[in-house]
Write a protein that holds these residues in place. Structure first.
Motif, PDB file in Angstrom:
ATOM      1  N   TYR A 136       0.849  -1.189   0.000  1.00  0.00           N
ATOM      2  CA  TYR A 136       0.000   0.000   0.000  1.00  0.00           C
ATOM      3  C   TYR A 136       0.892   1.250   0.000  1.00  0.00           C
ATOM      4  O   TYR A 136       1.934   1.248   0.667  1.00  0.00           O
ATOM      5  CB  TYR A 136      -0.881  -0.006   1.257  1.00  0.00           C
ATOM      6  N   PRO A 137       0.543   2.300  -0.769  1.00  0.00           N
ATOM      7  CA  PRO A 137      -0.758   2.557  -1.404  1.00  0.00           C
ATOM      8  C   PRO A 137      -0.825   2.241  -2.888  1.00  0.00           C
ATOM      9  O   PRO A 137      -1.716   2.741  -3.587  1.00  0.00           O
ATOM     10  CB  PRO A 137      -0.912   4.057  -1.195  1.00  0.00           C
ATOM     11  N   ALA A 194      -6.662   2.812   3.195  1.00  0.00           N
ATOM     12  CA  ALA A 194      -6.281   1.399   3.216  1.00  0.00           C
ATOM     13  C   ALA A 194      -7.451   0.546   3.695  1.00  0.00           C
ATOM     14  O   ALA A 194      -7.810  -0.453   3.065  1.00  0.00           O
ATOM     15  CB  ALA A 194      -5.059   1.187   4.111  1.00  0.00           C
TER      16      ALA A 194
END
Length: 288
Positions: A95-96, A203
Motif C-alpha cells: 500500500y498505497p 487502506a
C-alpha cells in the motif's frame, strides 16, 4: 432477463503513478446503460484479469448492458497463510500502490467516457481497494463514482467480532482458521507493511468518516468470516447517511464469484447488475 452479446473485449494499458496499468474493457453490443470499474480479489497478493471473479463477472455484467473496466493492479508480496511468512517480493508492492492504481483506473474511465455514469467496485480485497478509492476520490475533489459495489469485502484493519450466528456457520468450514481473525490480520499487515498504516482510511475505510459517499451495495457471502466486516461497514454507512443496499447470499462461502458453475454466483451477479441498472434508470427518469 434476456442477455445481449458482448461486442468487444479490449486489453489496454493506461498510464499510472507507478507505471502502466493493464485494464480490460468489456463493452455491451447494445447501448451501455451503466459503467463499472471492477477490481478482483486475491488477498492483495493474488488474482489477475483471467480469474472468474474478474473475467467471468465482467462478461456477465456486460451481457446485461454494463460496460466494465477490469483493473489488473499491482500485487502485494506473496504470503504463506499458515505461518504468515512473506514470500517473493520481486515486482511486488505494498500500500498505497494498488489503491492508487484502482483510483487512477476510475479517473481514466471517466475521462475517456465522460457521458457514462461510472460506478466503482470489487470483490474481497478488490472491495477493500475500491472502497478506499471512493474515499480518496471524495477527499481529493475528483469526479466521484455514481455508486460503490462491494462483494464480500474486507473493510476493517482488524476483523470485527463474529456474531454468534455467523461464528456457528464458520465453524463448519474445513479450515476456518485460514480465514479467521489472525489470518486476516496477517494478510492486512502484509498489504500495508507498516502497522501504523493499518489506521489509514484509504487502506481500510471501516471506522472512518464515511459521510458523502455515493449509494453503496454490499453483497455478503453467508458462511464467511468477512461477512462481519461487510455487515459492520453497512451499519457505519447507514449511520453516516449513505444510501445502502446490503444482502446476504444464502448458502455461499467466501469467493463464490470464482465459481461460474455455482448457481449462487449467477444469482449474485444478477443482483449486482439489477442494482447498478436501477440506479442508472432512476437517474435517467429524473433527468440527471
Amino acid at each position: 432477463m434476456s442477455l445481449v452479446m458482448i461486442v468487444s473485449i479490449e486489453n489496454l494499458w493506461i498510464d499510472g503513478p507507478y507505471g502502466r496499468i493493464p485494464v480490460r474493457v468489456y463493452t455491451p453490443a447494445d447501448e451501455s446503460r451503466a459503467g463499472l470499474v471492477w477490481a478482483h480479489g486475491g488477498a492483495f497478493f493474488g488474482g489477475d484479469l483471467d480469474m472468474p471473479e474478474s473475467d467471468w463477472v465482467a462478461r456477465q455484467l456486460a451481457d446485461r448492458g454494463i460496460t466494465v473496466v477490469a483493473v489488473d493492479y499491482r500485487l502485494a508480496p506473496t504470503l504463506d497463510w499458515a505461518t504468515g511468512a512473506t514470500g517473493d517480493q520481486a515486482g511486488r508492492f505494498h500500500y498505497p500502490v494498488a489503491s492508487e492504481e484502482v483510483t487512477t483506473a476510475f479517473t481514466w474511465a471517466v475521462s475517456v467516457h465522460p457521458a457514462q455514469r461510472w460506478a466503482i467496485g470489487g470483490a474481497s480485497a478488490g472491495g477493500t481497494l475500491t472502497a478506499g478509492a471512493a474515499l480518496r476520490l471524495r477527499d481529493n475533489d475528483r469526479p466521484p463514482p455514481a455508486a460503490v459495489l462491494l462483494a464480500y469485502p474486507l473493510l476493517h484493519a482488524a476483523l470485527p467480532e463474529l456474531p454468534a450466528e455467523l461464528a456457528a456457520k464458520v465453524a463448519t468450514l474445513p479450515n476456518p482458521e485460514l480465514i479467521g481473525a489472525e489470518a486476516v490480520s496477517r494478510m492486512n499487515l502484509n498489504y500495508v507493511r507498516s502497522p501504523e498504516t493499518l489506521t489509514a482510511s484509504y487502506a481500510f475505510p471501516g471506522g472512518h468518516d464515511l459521510t458523502g459517499l455515493p449509494p453503496t451495495f454490499i453483497l455478503n457471502a453467508d458462511i464467511d468470516p468477512l461477512r462481519a466486516s461487510g455487515q459492520q461497514y453497512g451499519a457505519e454507512l447507514a449511520a453516516a447517511g449513505v444510501d445502502l443496499a446490503m444482502i446476504r447470499e444464502t448458502g455461499t462461502s467466501h469467493g463464490h464469484l470464482n465459481e461460474p458453475d455455482n448457481p449462487a454466483a449467477t444469482r449474485s451477479v444478477s443482483r449486482m447488475a439489477r442494482w447498478l441498472l436501477s440506479l442508472s434508470d432512476a437517474t435517467d427518469t429524473d433527468g440527471g
